[in-house]
Each structure stands twice: as structure tokens, then as C-alpha cells.
Design a protein around this motif. Sequence first.
Motif, PDB file in Angstrom:
ATOM      1  N   LEU A 130       0.820  -1.206   0.000  1.00 37.22           N
ATOM      2  CA  LEU A 130       0.000   0.000   0.000  1.00 37.22           C
ATOM      3  C   LEU A 130       0.860   1.265   0.000  1.00 37.22           C
ATOM      4  N   GLU A 131       1.759   1.397   1.008  1.00 35.33           N
ATOM      5  CA  GLU A 131       2.594   2.599   1.079  1.00 35.33           C
ATOM      6  C   GLU A 131       3.800   2.348   1.980  1.00 35.33           C
ATOM      7  N   ILE A 132       4.792   3.230   1.834  1.00 40.98           N
ATOM      8  CA  ILE A 132       5.958   3.205   2.711  1.00 40.98           C
ATOM      9  C   ILE A 132       6.231   4.623   3.178  1.00 40.98           C
ATOM     10  N   GLY A 133       6.636   4.751   4.423  1.00 42.60           N
ATOM     11  CA  GLY A 133       7.014   6.052   4.980  1.00 42.60           C
ATOM     12  C   GLY A 133       8.366   5.932   5.661  1.00 42.60           C
ATOM     13  N   ALA A 134       9.253   6.860   5.371  1.00 35.36           N
ATOM     14  CA  ALA A 134      10.575   6.885   6.010  1.00 35.36           C
ATOM     15  C   ALA A 134      10.422   7.586   7.354  1.00 35.36           C
ATOM     16  N   ARG A 135       9.694   6.911   8.250  1.00 34.59           N
ATOM     17  CA  ARG A 135       9.335   7.523   9.530  1.00 34.59           C
ATOM     18  C   ARG A 135       8.869   6.444  10.501  1.00 34.59           C
ATOM     19  N   VAL A 136       8.725   6.880  11.723  1.00 32.12           N
ATOM     20  CA  VAL A 136       8.101   6.048  12.747  1.00 32.12           C
ATOM     21  C   VAL A 136       6.592   6.080  12.499  1.00 32.12           C
ATOM     22  N   ALA A 137       5.923   4.966  12.729  1.00 35.61           N
ATOM     23  CA  ALA A 137       4.472   4.883  12.521  1.00 35.61           C
ATOM     24  C   ALA A 137       3.734   5.879  13.407  1.00 35.61           C
ATOM     25  N   GLY A 138       2.568   6.323  12.944  1.00 30.09           N
ATOM     26  CA  GLY A 138       1.725   7.222  13.722  1.00 30.09           C
ATOM     27  C   GLY A 138       0.716   6.463  14.572  1.00 30.09           C
ATOM     28  N   SER A 139      -0.246   7.179  15.137  1.00 27.68           N
ATOM     29  CA  SER A 139      -1.330   6.612  15.951  1.00 27.68           C
ATOM     30  C   SER A 139      -0.832   5.782  17.124  1.00 27.68           C
ATOM     31  N   ASN A 140       0.330   6.136  17.652  1.00 31.76           N
ATOM     32  CA  ASN A 140       0.936   5.424  18.787  1.00 31.76           C
ATOM     33  C   ASN A 140       1.329   3.984  18.460  1.00 31.76           C
ATOM     34  N   LEU A 141       1.381   3.635  17.178  1.00 32.00           N
ATOM     35  CA  LEU A 141       1.754   2.268  16.804  1.00 32.00           C
ATOM     36  C   LEU A 141       3.211   1.947  17.131  1.00 32.00           C
ATOM     37  N   ASP A 142       4.040   2.988  17.310  1.00 31.76           N
ATOM     38  CA  ASP A 142       5.411   2.735  17.745  1.00 31.76           C
ATOM     39  C   ASP A 142       5.432   2.032  19.094  1.00 31.76           C
ATOM     40  N   ARG A 143       4.376   2.237  19.892  1.00 33.08           N
ATOM     41  CA  ARG A 143       4.281   1.585  21.210  1.00 33.08           C
ATOM     42  C   ARG A 143       4.177   0.068  21.081  1.00 33.08           C
ATOM     43  N   LEU A 144       3.629  -0.413  19.969  1.00 34.18           N
ATOM     44  CA  LEU A 144       3.581  -1.866  19.730  1.00 34.18           C
ATOM     45  C   LEU A 144       4.989  -2.438  19.612  1.00 34.18           C
ATOM     46  N   THR A 145       5.831  -1.754  18.849  1.00 32.75           N
ATOM     47  CA  THR A 145       7.210  -2.215  18.682  1.00 32.75           C
ATOM     48  C   THR A 145       7.947  -2.181  20.011  1.00 32.75           C
ATOM     49  N   THR A 146       7.768  -1.112  20.771  1.00 27.93           N
ATOM     50  CA  THR A 146       8.432  -1.017  22.076  1.00 27.93           C
ATOM     51  C   THR A 146       7.960  -2.141  22.995  1.00 27.93           C
ATOM     52  N   ALA A 147       6.656  -2.391  23.025  1.00 26.17           N
ATOM     53  CA  ALA A 147       6.115  -3.440  23.894  1.00 26.17           C
ATOM     54  C   ALA A 147       6.567  -4.832  23.469  1.00 26.17           C
ATOM     55  N   SER A 148       6.730  -5.034  22.165  1.00 26.34           N
ATOM     56  CA  SER A 148       7.065  -6.385  21.684  1.00 26.34           C
ATOM     57  C   SER A 148       8.561  -6.649  21.578  1.00 26.34           C
ATOM     58  N   THR A 149       9.386  -5.582  21.573  1.00 23.55           N
ATOM     59  CA  THR A 149      10.830  -5.788  21.407  1.00 23.55           C
ATOM     60  C   THR A 149      11.689  -5.062  22.441  1.00 23.55           C
ATOM     61  N   GLY A 150      11.114  -4.052  23.101  1.00 22.66           N
ATOM     62  CA  GLY A 150      11.884  -3.219  24.013  1.00 22.66           C
ATOM     63  C   GLY A 150      12.569  -2.053  23.321  1.00 22.66           C
ATOM     64  N   LEU A 151      12.389  -1.926  22.015  1.00 23.95           N
ATOM     65  CA  LEU A 151      13.076  -0.904  21.231  1.00 23.95           C
ATOM     66  C   LEU A 151      12.186   0.319  21.016  1.00 23.95           C
ATOM     67  N   ASP A 152      12.718   1.502  21.279  1.00 21.39           N
ATOM     68  CA  ASP A 152      12.032   2.764  21.040  1.00 21.39           C
ATOM     69  C   ASP A 152      12.424   3.237  19.637  1.00 21.39           C
ATOM     70  N   LEU A 153      11.477   3.230  18.701  1.00 19.60           N
ATOM     71  CA  LEU A 153      11.794   3.573  17.314  1.00 19.60           C
ATOM     72  C   LEU A 153      12.222   5.027  17.136  1.00 19.60           C
ATOM     73  N   PHE A 154      11.712   5.932  17.952  1.00 15.12           N
ATOM     74  CA  PHE A 154      12.152   7.329  17.854  1.00 15.12           C
ATOM     75  C   PHE A 154      13.626   7.445  18.243  1.00 15.12           C
ATOM     76  N   LEU A 155      14.011   6.755  19.303  1.00 13.59           N
ATOM     77  CA  LEU A 155      15.405   6.755  19.731  1.00 13.59           C
ATOM     78  C   LEU A 155      16.296   6.120  18.662  1.00 13.59           C
ATOM     79  N   GLU A 156      15.854   4.997  18.098  1.00 14.03           N
ATOM     80  CA  GLU A 156      16.663   4.333  17.066  1.00 14.03           C
ATOM     81  C   GLU A 156      16.787   5.195  15.822  1.00 14.03           C
ATOM     82  N   SER A 157      15.732   5.925  15.478  1.00 12.49           N
ATOM     83  CA  SER A 157      15.799   6.823  14.331  1.00 12.49           C
ATOM     84  C   SER A 157      16.885   7.880  14.558  1.00 12.49           C
ATOM     85  N   ALA A 158      16.927   8.440  15.766  1.00 12.31           N
ATOM     86  CA  ALA A 158      17.960   9.438  16.081  1.00 12.31           C
ATOM     87  C   ALA A 158      19.349   8.805  16.079  1.00 12.31           C
TER      88      ALA A 158
END
Length: 199
Positions: free
Chosen positions: A79-107
Motif C-alpha cells: 500500500l505505502e511506505i514512509g521513512a518515519r516512525v508509525a503514527g497513531s501510537n503504533l510505535d508503542r507496539l514495537t516497544t512493547a514487543s521488542t523493548g526498542l524505542d523507534l524514535f530513539l533508534e531513528s535518532a
Amino acid sequence: MDSVIHDRKVLLAVAGQYGTPPFDVWHGGGVFSSRTVPKRHPLFKALLDMNEQVITACGIQQGVNHVEFLGLGDRVYFLEIGARVAGSNLDRLTTASTGLDLFLESARLELDLLDGGYKLPKTFRKEAGIVLCLSRDKDPCTSFCDDYPEVVWTLNHDHHAGCVVASPNSGRVDELVAAIRENLARDHLAVLPAADTPG
């Protein structure tokens, strides 16, 4: 799919699947939910493979990316790709499932462009789910989340209510998402009427 890419390699990819698609919630109201796709689910491997193909085709060398696919029957379409962290708090899914903060990793990946030496931090693997809705109350009471030790994050401000759950047990995540959806729909949900015209 949310991914961490370094030197053209996908170092981490987390597959999620909407319970209620955002389009349906935006246009008809209701409770939004999403959850990680279990590793043993046949869709998991297919999404990982398609994610790699999209990232390779786009020539992405480094960064955090959010790729969306659309499932119709037993077929999955890009459907689409974005060079960004997901919106709608979906980054919280990754943090909860892996322990990784995508905003921190992006930086950290951006800083790596200056000095090199990026290494993905140690992660873990759990199943996770997120449930959110617009709330009738400005600061909704989400104390019902205290009943579930698997709740790892709550949202309860500015007319929004919800939480993220995580567990090693996929079935437990399904149970929690269903119970929390029911609670939010019954006790908190506000639905704004759709506009007649865009704008």
C-alpha cells in the motif's frame, strides 16, 4: 511493518495487523486496535519477505521505516511506505514487543551517518496489542487497566483513552485486546459525526 535498516540490511522488523482499520474508525467511529502478527502465523513470513522486497526496491539504505500492506482475502498487496516512525501510537507496539524505542533508534541511525558504529540494541520478543479510542471525557479514567498486569502503557488525556498490552502468549494478547475494546466501547467511546465535505 515497522523496520530498522542499517547499511541496506533490515536489522529488525515487527509485523502488525489492524483489528479495525484506521479508515473505518476515522469514517465510522469506534475503537481502534492493532496487534503484532504472531511469529508462527503464516502471514508473518509473507509480510517479512514483502517488507524486504519493498525496502530493497526503494533503495533504502538506513533509517526507521513504516510499510503498510493491504490484505484482501488470502492476498496481500503493498500500500505505502514512509521513512518515519508509525503514527497513531503504533510505535508503542514495537516497544512493547521488542523493548526498542523507534524514535530513539531513528535518532541513533541519523547520528551514525556522522560517526558510524551503529549497533542494534539487544531486544526481546513478545506479542503485543494496542487499543485506542476518542473519549467522552477530557481526562478519561483508565484505572480498569490496573486489572491487567500485561498493560505496559496507558493513554488517558485530551479526549483519548487506551492502552498497550504485551505477553509471551499470543492468545492472552487476543483476550486482553477484546476485553479492553469492550470496556472502552462501553465506558469511554465518543464518536464524532463524519463531515459532509472534506476540510
